[in-house]
Each structure stands twice: as C-alpha cells, then as structure tokens.
Write an enzyme that holds these catalytic residues in place. Structure first.
Site, PDB file in Angstrom:
ATOM      1  N   ARG A  63       0.839  -1.199   0.000  1.00 21.33           N
ATOM      2  CA  ARG A  63       0.000   0.000   0.000  1.00 21.33           C
ATOM      3  C   ARG A  63       0.869   1.242   0.000  1.00 21.33           C
ATOM      4  NH1 ARG A  63      -2.616   0.727   4.570  1.00 21.33           N
ATOM      5  NH2 ARG A  63      -3.966   2.257   3.612  1.00 21.33           N
ATOM      6  N   LYS A 128       3.028  -7.551  12.205  1.00 20.38           N
ATOM      7  CA  LYS A 128       2.271  -7.685  10.953  1.00 20.38           C
ATOM      8  C   LYS A 128       2.583  -9.044  10.333  1.00 20.38           C
ATOM      9  CE  LYS A 128       1.449  -5.373   6.536  1.00 20.38           C
ATOM     10  NZ  LYS A 128       1.332  -4.067   5.884  1.00 20.38           N
ATOM     11  N   ARG A 263      -1.346   4.819  13.119  1.00 17.58           N
ATOM     12  CA  ARG A 263      -0.263   4.360  14.005  1.00 17.58           C
ATOM     13  C   ARG A 263      -0.663   4.610  15.446  1.00 17.58           C
ATOM     14  NH1 ARG A 263       3.023   7.274  10.309  1.00 17.58           N
ATOM     15  NH2 ARG A 263       3.828   5.821   8.767  1.00 17.58           N
TER      16      ARG A 263
HETATM   17  C1  BTN Z   1       0.611  -3.853   2.336  1.00 22.66           C
HETATM   18  O1  BTN Z   1       0.457  -4.250   3.489  1.00 22.66           O
HETATM   19  O2  BTN Z   1       1.255  -2.835   2.068  1.00 22.66           O
HETATM   20  C2  BTN Z   1      -0.012  -4.644   1.203  1.00 22.66           C
HETATM   21  C3  BTN Z   1       0.850  -5.794   0.769  1.00 22.66           C
HETATM   22  C4  BTN Z   1       0.235  -6.609  -0.349  1.00 22.66           C
HETATM   23  C5  BTN Z   1       1.188  -7.626  -0.917  1.00 22.66           C
HETATM   24  C6  BTN Z   1       0.527  -8.559  -1.880  1.00 22.66           C
HETATM   25  S1  BTN Z   1       1.560  -9.934  -2.285  1.00 22.66           S
HETATM   26  C7  BTN Z   1       0.491 -10.390  -3.572  1.00 22.66           C
HETATM   27  C8  BTN Z   1      -0.008  -9.129  -4.226  1.00 22.66           C
HETATM   28  N1  BTN Z   1       0.887  -8.695  -5.279  1.00 22.66           N
HETATM   29  C9  BTN Z   1       1.491  -7.541  -4.981  1.00 22.66           C
HETATM   30  O3  BTN Z   1       2.327  -6.956  -5.698  1.00 22.66           O
HETATM   31  N2  BTN Z   1       1.072  -7.095  -3.791  1.00 22.66           N
HETATM   32  C10 BTN Z   1       0.089  -7.974  -3.208  1.00 22.66           C
END
Ligand code: BTN
Length: 266
Positions: A63, A128, A263
């Site tokens: 994100r 996390k 946060r």
């Molecule tokens: C976050 O917490 O920032 C979101 C992470 C999301 C990761 C997943 S892994 C599968 C899918 N492909 C990506 O490029 N991102 C999501």
C-alpha cells in the site's frame, strides 16, 4: 523449510477440496507482482473467481507505494479478481471484508490473538503477518472489478529485512508448526469466497461487528497521517461504509480509506 519452492496446481486444488470448482487457479514460478500480472491477463468471466499465485514474487507492491518483500519458500503471495455484480455495495468496505477473511482463515488454522489494523493489515501479537493491496479496475466495457492482492509471512528467513515495517511476525512463529502454502491458500480462499458473498449480498454492515471485535486499536489514542493531514484522537471503530471513526475531542471524524495510515500515538 515450509515446502518445496515449486508447487503444482494439483497441490492447491487438492487443498481446496470441494471449493476448488469456485476458483480459476493459475500458478507461475515467478512474476514481478501477482496484482500486476492478473490485471494484465484478466481471464474471461467463466463464473469462477480467478486466482494467480506465484512461487516467487520479485517486485511485490504494498500500500501507498511501498514495496512488499516475499521469500520463495517463506511467503504466500497471490491475487484474486472480484467482479462486482450490478447493484453491488460501494467498494469502500471491500478492503475491510478481505482483511476479515484473512483474519478468520488464520484463526481457523489455530492462530490466537489475530487483530486488524484499519484498513486491512493483519496483526498477531502486534506484529504484521499479512498485508492486502486492493486495486479497483474501472468498468470500461467490462464489469467493474477489484484485484485483491494478499501477502502472508509463512516462515521468514532469520535475517529477513523488511523496509518500513517495525514489527513483523510469521505463521510458523505464531503456531509453532509449519503450514504449507496450499493449505494456507485454501484456508484463505474459503473465507474470502464466503465473506465476499456476504459483502455482495448485505454490504459491510453485515461484517462490521466481526471486524470491530478484532480492531487492534479500539479505544486507543491513535495518529492518522495523510498526504497533507495529521490527526490524533481516539479510535472509535469503523462505520457502515468501512470508514475509520476518529474522536478528535472536537467531534468524531470519518476517515476514508486510501490516503491515510494509522499508528499508535506516541
Ligand atoms: C501492504 O500491506 O502494504 C499490502 C501488501 C500486499 C502484498 C501482496 S503480495 C500479492 C499481491 N501482489 C502484490 O504486488 N502485492 C500484493
């Protein structure tokens, strides 16, 4: 280690059991990002939920422009495509519904103390364990849809360095046993299918109570950082649209998903 680097689609299908027919599952050895690859190759609508899982994701996206690190044998990285039916609820709550599905799947595998950090991070004991990246695809000649990308830490290498993450955990540490990627994927897809059906039929209000029970910051002082906004207050919960409710002492403000981070207050 958890499992061999390469797993056949048959492994995943066997783990899905009676639910296998609901999914159009593809596996690739490697790709930059399962979200990007699924968007580039959207399968025709055959009534099943398209899912793309990669053994190795080389440029996973998180994100707010962050990177998402995964390890071939220590992580699960996949994306699912959700098509909105006519009259579907506004997509805002979808992200929270997906987080709840992930939390429930981990609980079904025996994890305790699973919590959700708005909008959709999954934490166990404050670390996390999983993240979700939802990308909405505009309609333009097809049914509007969302790509739901999910990354889970299964068993991180001891020297894993994860930029931007203060506390992380993995499933092995939390359960004290290994879970294979097919078993984890099956557990998540079962819950995702179930909760997305509920969401489609009744919207986020039907899931709000379950989400709030797992709210990691319920009643706590928090800080919200947006692009140009910095707010502090007490985390009241979420509303029927999935917006965060923040009591700033000057009234309760609705914080919409997307631009903000949450946060614990310092
Ligand atoms: C976050 O917490 O920032 C979101 C992470 C999301 C990761 C997943 S892994 C599968 C899918 N492909 C990506 O490029 N991102 C999501």
């Amino acid at each position: 280690m958890v499992s061999s680097a390469t797993l056949s689609p048959a492994d995943f299908i066997a783990a899905l059991g009676e639910h296998a027919d609901a999914f159009d599952l593809r596996r690739v050895d490697r790709c930059a990002s399962t979200n990007s690859m699924l968007v580039e190759h959207i399968p025709a609508d055959g009534g099943r939920i398209p899912v793309l899982v990669a053994d190795h994701q080389t440029a996973g996206r998180g994100r707010r422009g962050r990177q998402w690190c995964s390890w071939p044998e220590g992580s699960l990285a996949f994306s699912a495509l959700w098509r909105f039916a006519d009259g579907a609820p506004a997509p805002a709550g979808l992200s929270l519904a997906a987080g709840l599905a992930l939390a429930r799947a981990l609980e079904n595998l025996g994890a305790e103390g699973v919590q959700l950090k708005w909008p959709n991070d999954v934490l166990i004991h404050g670390g996390k364990i999983a993240g979700i990246l939802i990308e909405l695809l505009p309609g333009r000649g097809r049914v509007p849809a969302a790509v739901i990308g999910i990354g889970v830490n299964l068993r991180l290498p001891a020297d894993a360095a994860i930029p931007g993450q203060s506390a992380v955990t993995d499933l092995y540490r939390e359960l004290g046993r290994d879970v294979t990627r097919p078993a984890l994927l099956a557990a998540i897809l079962r819950e995702l299918r179930h909760l997305l059906a509920t969401y489609a039929a009744a919207g986020f209000p039907a899931l709000r109570g379950a989400w709030q029970q797992r709210n990691a910051f319920a009643g706590l002082p928090v800080r919200i950082d947006g692009e140009n906004t910095h707010l502090t207050g007490l985390c009241v919960g979420v509303d029927d649209d999935g917006a965060l409710l923040l009591d700033t002492g000057d009234g309760v403000q609705r914080i919409l998903s997307g631009e903000l981070s949450l946060r614990a207050a310092t």
